[in-house]
Scaffold this motif. Structure first.
Motif, mmCIF file in Angstrom:
data_model
loop_
_atom_site.group_PDB
_atom_site.id
_atom_site.type_symbol
_atom_site.label_atom_id
_atom_site.label_comp_id
_atom_site.label_asym_id
_atom_site.label_seq_id
_atom_site.Cartn_x
_atom_site.Cartn_y
_atom_site.Cartn_z
ATOM 1 N N ARG A 288 0.888 -51.904 34.834
ATOM 2 C CA ARG A 288 2.020 -52.808 35.072
ATOM 3 C C ARG A 288 3.031 -52.222 36.059
ATOM 4 N N ILE A 289 2.823 -50.932 36.432
ATOM 5 C CA ILE A 289 3.724 -50.264 37.363
ATOM 6 C C ILE A 289 3.130 -50.321 38.766
ATOM 7 N N ASP A 290 3.921 -50.738 39.727
ATOM 8 C CA ASP A 290 3.493 -50.773 41.125
ATOM 9 C C ASP A 290 3.649 -49.363 41.702
ATOM 10 N N ARG A 291 2.545 -48.612 41.727
ATOM 11 C CA ARG A 291 2.604 -47.211 42.167
ATOM 12 C C ARG A 291 3.157 -47.079 43.583
ATOM 13 N N ASP A 292 2.714 -47.925 44.491
ATOM 14 C CA ASP A 292 3.180 -47.816 45.876
ATOM 15 C C ASP A 292 4.681 -48.068 45.980
ATOM 16 N N GLU A 293 5.181 -48.964 45.158
ATOM 17 C CA GLU A 293 6.625 -49.211 45.153
ATOM 18 C C GLU A 293 7.372 -48.000 44.593
ATOM 19 N N VAL A 294 6.772 -47.324 43.620
ATOM 20 C CA VAL A 294 7.380 -46.097 43.101
ATOM 21 C C VAL A 294 7.507 -45.068 44.224
ATOM 22 N N ILE A 295 6.457 -44.931 45.031
ATOM 23 C CA ILE A 295 6.514 -43.996 46.167
ATOM 24 C C ILE A 295 7.670 -44.363 47.093
ATOM 25 N N ARG A 296 7.819 -45.653 47.378
ATOM 26 C CA ARG A 296 8.909 -46.094 48.256
ATOM 27 C C ARG A 296 10.275 -45.804 47.634
ATOM 28 N N ARG A 297 10.409 -46.090 46.341
ATOM 29 C CA ARG A 297 11.690 -45.876 45.664
ATOM 30 C C ARG A 297 12.030 -44.385 45.595
ATOM 31 N N MET A 298 11.031 -43.553 45.345
ATOM 32 C CA MET A 298 11.277 -42.107 45.314
ATOM 33 C C MET A 298 11.719 -41.614 46.688
ATOM 34 N N ARG A 299 11.163 -42.202 47.730
ATOM 35 C CA ARG A 299 11.550 -41.811 49.098
ATOM 36 C C ARG A 299 13.029 -42.117 49.345
ATOM 37 N N THR A 300 13.530 -43.243 48.830
ATOM 38 C CA THR A 300 14.948 -43.561 49.017
ATOM 39 C C THR A 300 15.841 -42.569 48.288
ATOM 40 N N ARG A 301 15.259 -41.884 47.323
ATOM 41 C CA ARG A 301 16.004 -40.848 46.583
ATOM 42 C C ARG A 301 15.717 -39.453 47.144
ATOM 43 N N ASP A 302 15.115 -39.414 48.339
ATOM 44 C CA ASP A 302 14.863 -38.181 49.073
ATOM 45 C C ASP A 302 13.889 -37.253 48.340
ATOM 46 N N GLU A 350 15.367 -25.570 38.102
ATOM 47 C CA GLU A 350 15.545 -26.465 36.950
ATOM 48 C C GLU A 350 16.217 -27.765 37.400
ATOM 49 N N ASP A 351 17.202 -27.639 38.277
ATOM 50 C CA ASP A 351 17.896 -28.833 38.779
ATOM 51 C C ASP A 351 16.942 -29.723 39.579
ATOM 52 N N ASP A 352 16.049 -29.103 40.358
ATOM 53 C CA ASP A 352 15.063 -29.876 41.125
ATOM 54 C C ASP A 352 14.197 -30.698 40.185
ATOM 55 N N MET A 353 13.726 -30.075 39.110
ATOM 56 C CA MET A 353 12.824 -30.779 38.198
ATOM 57 C C MET A 353 13.556 -31.864 37.421
ATOM 58 N N ASP A 354 14.816 -31.615 37.083
ATOM 59 C CA ASP A 354 15.625 -32.686 36.471
ATOM 60 C C ASP A 354 15.741 -33.870 37.428
ATOM 61 N N ALA A 355 15.950 -33.573 38.713
ATOM 62 C CA ALA A 355 16.098 -34.636 39.713
ATOM 63 C C ALA A 355 14.800 -35.424 39.868
ATOM 64 N N ILE A 356 13.654 -34.735 39.857
ATOM 65 C CA ILE A 356 12.362 -35.424 39.969
ATOM 66 C C ILE A 356 12.174 -36.374 38.799
#
Length: 370
Positions: A288-302, A350-356
């Motif tokens: 039910r999750i659009d994986r490609d859209e997740v990739i796009r959304r993660m990109r907007t979050r750098d 640790e902060d990086d992994m929290d951000a991910i």
């Protein structure tokens, strides 16, 4: 945040400078020393450095006697270099479906894939997790077939206490910058078979055997050598390999603790008796999750993410040539569309992994159809 950053520094720079200043740049003493280092680390009897894992796979197939018209059984889910090496030899890749939990070839499907034209089985250790080699080797033994491990992602991974790349007839590692150690570009073939190692050595360097005064060419070989410049980087990397592998495993554990509670995310598994390198940290998302859209959304979050790897039968060349329907490889098809690679490397904080984890949770919420 990048998907991967190689762990390099002054030792690699100094190693390259030493080779350049020596004036001896092509395959030589540094390459031999790099081979010795990998051989000692993995306990393989022989190791031959090559220009890439792709050329290593091709060279190993040639040395194993795979010829035009033959078949080689491979998993359907892998980077296309796995199949390309088979095709470059004029043989036909036979795609087998995977286990969704491990992303590795399902050995229960192997017997049905073997025909009288099969000349080798080539499992891939997906993302650094060893395939079920006991089961694969048992099928190979029943059919008297060699097993060539595509261990591109798995240097440092183990199965039953033995290193990936030493579990079959031969194995091939990659040293691309996204792999466990890097030489910028490069690969290595390992084997315990003395005769196979001799043929690999000849074929790697134009089919030549060196005599007292000059070379004689006994095979129509290839120029698949690794330069001393690249090997020097690899030697420096080998002094770090324990820290690199343990660092990746530590980071994977930390990331799992953060993303395992996100709805719709299946985290990587590590079957008993195996040690995963986590060359890539790959999760599987609900349909039910659009994986490609997740990739796009993660990109907007750098935050850089990508697909897991490829369902090869879905790529234009293989689709047009072999016409394999999606339903023939259902788990491969699903993994192609729903697997997601997250950033992972020892330098993550640790902060990086929290951000991910936070970004993944939000991106999935924004990419889910209820």
């Amino acid at each position: 945040m990048r998907l991967n950053i190689p762990l390099t520094g002054a030792p690699e720079v100094d190693a390259v400078r030493e080779v350049i200043e020596s004036g001896y740049l092509t395959q030589g003493a540094k390459t031999a020393a790099f081979e010795d280092a990998v051989r000692g680390y993995t306990a393989a009897r022989h190791a031959a450095a090559v220009s890439s894992a792709t050329t290593g796979l091709h060279l190993a197939l040639v040395a194993l006697g795979v010829q035009p018209g033959d078949e080689v059984v491979i998993p359907g889910f892998s980077f296309p270099a796995t199949a390309n090496a088979v095709i470059q030899q004029g043989a036909t890749p036979v795609f087998v479906d995977i286990d969704e939990a491990t992303f590795n070839l399902d050995p229960a499907l192997l017997d049905a894939a073997v025909t009288d034209r099969t000349r080798a089985i080539m499992p891939v250790h997906a993302f650094g997790l060893c395939a079920d080699m006991d089961a694969i080797n048992a099928v190979a033994a029943r059919h008297d077939l060699p097993v060539l491990e595509d261990a591109a992602c798995a240097l440092g991974g183990t199965y039953g206490g033995r290193h990936a790349g030493t579990l079959g007839t031969a194995g091939v590692y990659s040293f691309h910058p996204r792999k466990i150690i890097t030489t910028a570009e490069g690969g290595m073939i390992t084997t315990d078979d003395d005769e196979l190692a001799k043929r690999i050595a000849v074929l790697r360097a134009h089919g030549a055997v060196r005599g007292e005064l000059y070379m004689e060419f006994v095979e129509a070989g290839f120029n698949y050598r690794l330069s001393d410049v690249h090997a020097a980087i690899g030697l420096a990397q080998m002094t770090r390999i324990d820290d690199i592998v343990s660092g990746r495993r530590r980071a994977a554990s930390e990331l799992t603790s953060r993303v395992s509670g996100i709805e719709g995310v299946q985290v990587p598994t590590e079957p008993a008796g195996t040690a995963h390198t986590f060359q890539s940290y790959v999760v599987l998302l609900d349909d039910r999750i659009d994986r490609d859209e997740v990739i796009r959304r993660m990109r907007t979050r750098d935050i850089e993410t990508t697909l897991g790897t490829y369902g090869m039968h879905l790529q234009p060349y293989f689709r047009e040539r072999f016409g394999i329907p999606d339903e023939a490889l259902p788990h491969t098809t699903r993994a192609h569309h729903q697997a997601l690679t997250l950033p992972l490397y020892p330098q993550l904080t640790e902060d990086d992994m929290d951000a991910i984890a936070d970004a993944l949770r939000l991106s999935i919420e924004e990419s889910t159809t209820r």
